[in-house]
Design an enzyme around this catalytic site. Structure first.
Site, mmCIF file in Angstrom:
data_model
loop_
_atom_site.group_PDB
_atom_site.id
_atom_site.type_symbol
_atom_site.label_atom_id
_atom_site.label_comp_id
_atom_site.label_asym_id
_atom_site.label_seq_id
_atom_site.Cartn_x
_atom_site.Cartn_y
_atom_site.Cartn_z
ATOM 1 N N CYS A 161 42.207 33.727 17.360
ATOM 2 C CA CYS A 161 42.365 32.241 17.329
ATOM 3 C C CYS A 161 43.617 31.611 17.456
ATOM 4 O O CYS A 161 43.796 30.400 17.689
ATOM 5 C CB CYS A 161 41.374 31.709 16.260
ATOM 6 S SG CYS A 161 39.691 32.625 16.013
ATOM 7 N N HIS A 290 42.534 25.023 10.512
ATOM 8 C CA HIS A 290 41.842 26.019 11.187
ATOM 9 C C HIS A 290 40.276 25.827 11.086
ATOM 10 O O HIS A 290 39.500 25.783 11.939
ATOM 11 C CB HIS A 290 42.178 27.277 10.963
ATOM 12 C CG HIS A 290 41.581 28.603 11.786
ATOM 13 N ND1 HIS A 290 41.788 28.502 13.101
ATOM 14 C CD2 HIS A 290 41.167 29.702 11.485
ATOM 15 C CE1 HIS A 290 41.224 29.562 13.573
ATOM 16 N NE2 HIS A 290 40.514 30.201 12.601
ATOM 17 N N GLU A 301 41.663 29.137 3.664
ATOM 18 C CA GLU A 301 42.741 28.310 4.004
ATOM 19 C C GLU A 301 42.852 27.000 3.053
ATOM 20 O O GLU A 301 44.053 26.668 2.918
ATOM 21 C CB GLU A 301 42.223 27.590 5.348
ATOM 22 C CG GLU A 301 43.202 26.752 5.902
ATOM 23 C CD GLU A 301 42.821 26.275 7.415
ATOM 24 O OE1 GLU A 301 43.671 25.661 8.136
ATOM 25 O OE2 GLU A 301 41.696 26.385 7.848
ATOM 26 N N LYS A 319 36.574 21.040 14.594
ATOM 27 C CA LYS A 319 35.826 22.053 15.186
ATOM 28 C C LYS A 319 34.418 21.823 15.123
ATOM 29 O O LYS A 319 33.472 22.121 15.894
ATOM 30 C CB LYS A 319 35.981 23.451 14.608
ATOM 31 C CG LYS A 319 37.260 24.046 14.913
ATOM 32 C CD LYS A 319 37.472 25.616 14.471
ATOM 33 C CE LYS A 319 38.690 26.335 15.012
ATOM 34 N NZ LYS A 319 39.997 25.855 14.597
ATOM 35 N N HIS A 324 34.197 25.890 17.770
ATOM 36 C CA HIS A 324 35.422 26.808 17.975
ATOM 37 C C HIS A 324 35.720 27.325 19.229
ATOM 38 O O HIS A 324 34.951 28.158 19.792
ATOM 39 C CB HIS A 324 35.030 28.166 16.866
ATOM 40 C CG HIS A 324 36.220 28.707 16.461
ATOM 41 N ND1 HIS A 324 37.584 28.715 17.020
ATOM 42 C CD2 HIS A 324 36.549 29.547 15.528
ATOM 43 C CE1 HIS A 324 38.348 29.379 16.724
ATOM 44 N NE2 HIS A 324 37.887 30.013 15.557
ATOM 45 N N PHE A 382 41.419 36.833 14.036
ATOM 46 C CA PHE A 382 41.122 37.978 13.615
ATOM 47 C C PHE A 382 42.227 38.761 13.395
ATOM 48 O O PHE A 382 43.231 38.907 13.992
ATOM 49 C CB PHE A 382 40.099 38.717 14.570
ATOM 50 C CG PHE A 382 38.755 38.291 14.335
ATOM 51 C CD1 PHE A 382 38.321 37.266 13.530
ATOM 52 C CD2 PHE A 382 37.765 38.981 15.088
ATOM 53 C CE1 PHE A 382 37.038 36.923 13.502
ATOM 54 C CE2 PHE A 382 36.468 38.645 14.993
ATOM 55 C CZ PHE A 382 35.991 37.616 14.187
#
Length: 394
Positions: A161, A290, A301, A319, A324, A382
């Site tokens: 991402c 995010h 986050e 999102k 996403h 990731f």
């Protein structure tokens, strides 16, 4: 870093095509997600497909690169006069002085998935399948380079991402080093079977529409998108739509698929972005989180933002509107950050029913109007690959 002009930008997502369509959609609180109906996939969940993508035809000269990901890239390049702006930059600087730096997660893997279903009795893939020009991670940069007639450095970052946020930093370093004068940056990621079934197997593909920061959130909705920005040297550049002020990157490597529970790497990326921009936390007007809507990511986050910026700065995740978009998410949300600056609009996060009482930052559940001079955009992938961008007004 020395701030860089972003002279042109565009994007295409499930919300629409181009800057104006996205500004209108954000203002209206529109959502581009729908129940999963991609090809023959039978899974509970929501997706954000780009309308009309299947009907896009590539020019004859690029037909050998045909795949869903490149159709998406081509459609994105046609928005907001972006391809024409790059052509002007090519004339100004020379084709060899314009880089193409893009992020993707799965590239054209859908072509391989289709080819695998058509393999012969001996297991051989069909002869009309061309891995290098479709599925290869590097394929999208090669395709965009050809489509735009560029000859400068070209590569693809694939760090999940954070991919298409990190390329902004790559471009800034290349320009600062004097290796290029301009760079096309961004990301392209399209729907495919691997991501849908893969995230389902990880129990991260939510059966309900994604709900960032909600007490009942249970995973992501998957979208597809292409986003592009043109960064150029100060001298001779067009009037910018915004500026890249700072880039922060980190890699905490806490776990292959889960973030550090206290958001250590995320906090470090944000701190580095602020330092790179020469800004203090109170100077950030809005944070595009995010915000994946997975329990662990939102919690981590939230802690990271509180540690770096406190609890008062307005924050939200987009999102819930786009889904996403994986490797394209960093580029998409950077361009949405430019829209927030231009429109004075801090978009409220969609699909929020009951805010998680354990999350403490100032998450917007509805649009807010106001002066937006500086946006911090977060992208955390990731394996603990983290990137934060600070964007400023032109």
């Amino acid at each position: 870093m020395k701030s860089l002009p972003i002279t042109h930008a565009t994007l295409i997502t499930a919300l629409g095509a181009g800057l104006a369509a996205h500004a209108a959609a954000l203002q209206a609180g529109a959502c581009g997600l729908r129940p999963c109906d991609f090809e023959d996939v039978v899974l509970p969940g929501w997706i954000g497909p780009v309308a009309g993508l299947e009907q896009v035809a590539l020019p004859a000269a690029l037909a050998g690169h045909a795949c869903r990901n490149h159709q998406l890239a081509w459609l994105g390049l046609q928005q907001d006069g972006f391809a024409q702006a790059v052509h002007a930059a090519r004339e100004r600087w020379g084709a060899h002085r314009v880089a193409v730096l893009l992020g993707t997660s799965t590239s054209g893997i859908l072509e391989t998935e289709h080819a695998y279903r058509r393999r012969g009795p001996d297991g051989a893939l069909p002869g009309d399948f061309h891995y290098a020009s479709t599925h290869s991670t590097a394929a999208v940069a090669h395709f965009v380079r050809l489509a735009l007639g560029l000859e400068g450095p070209a590569w693809v970052v694939s760090t999940a991402c954070s991919s298409s946020a990190k390329v902004f930093g790559d471009a800034a370093r290349l320009i600062e080093a004097g290796l290029v004068d301009a760079a096309v940056v961004g990301g392209v990621d399209s729907l495919c079977l691997t991501t849908l079934y893969g995230f389902h197997s990880l129990e991260l593909f939510s059966p309900e529409i994604c709900r960032p920061w909600d007490a009942g959130r249970c995973g992501i909705s998957i979208g597809e998108a292409a986003a592009f920005a043109l960064l150029q040297r100060e001298d001779g550049a067009d009037a910018p739509v915004g500026r890249l002020l700072g880039v922060g990157e980190s890699s905490d490597g806490h776990h292959m698929s889960s973030p550090h529970p206290e958001g250590a790497g995320a906090a470090l990326a944000m701190q580095r972005a602020l330092a790179d921009a020469g800004l203090q936390p109170p100077q950030i007007d809005y944070v595009n989180l995010h915000g994946t809507a997975t329990p662990n990511n939102d919690a981590a986050e939230d802690r990271a933002v509180e540690q770096v910026l406190g609890r008062d700065v307005p924050c939200s995740s987009t999102k819930g509107a786009t889904g996403h978009t994986l490797g394209a998410a960093g580029g998409v949300e950077a361009v949405l950050g430019l829209i927030a600056i231009r429109e004075g609009l801090m978009p409220g996060g969609l699909n929020l029913r009951e805010r998680d009482p354990g999350l403490r930052i100032h998450y917007l559940g509805a649009n807010r109007r106001g002066t937006v001079r500086h946006v911090l955009s977060n992208s955390f992938g990731f394996g603990g690959s983290n990137a934060s961008l600070v964007l400023g007004a032109a």
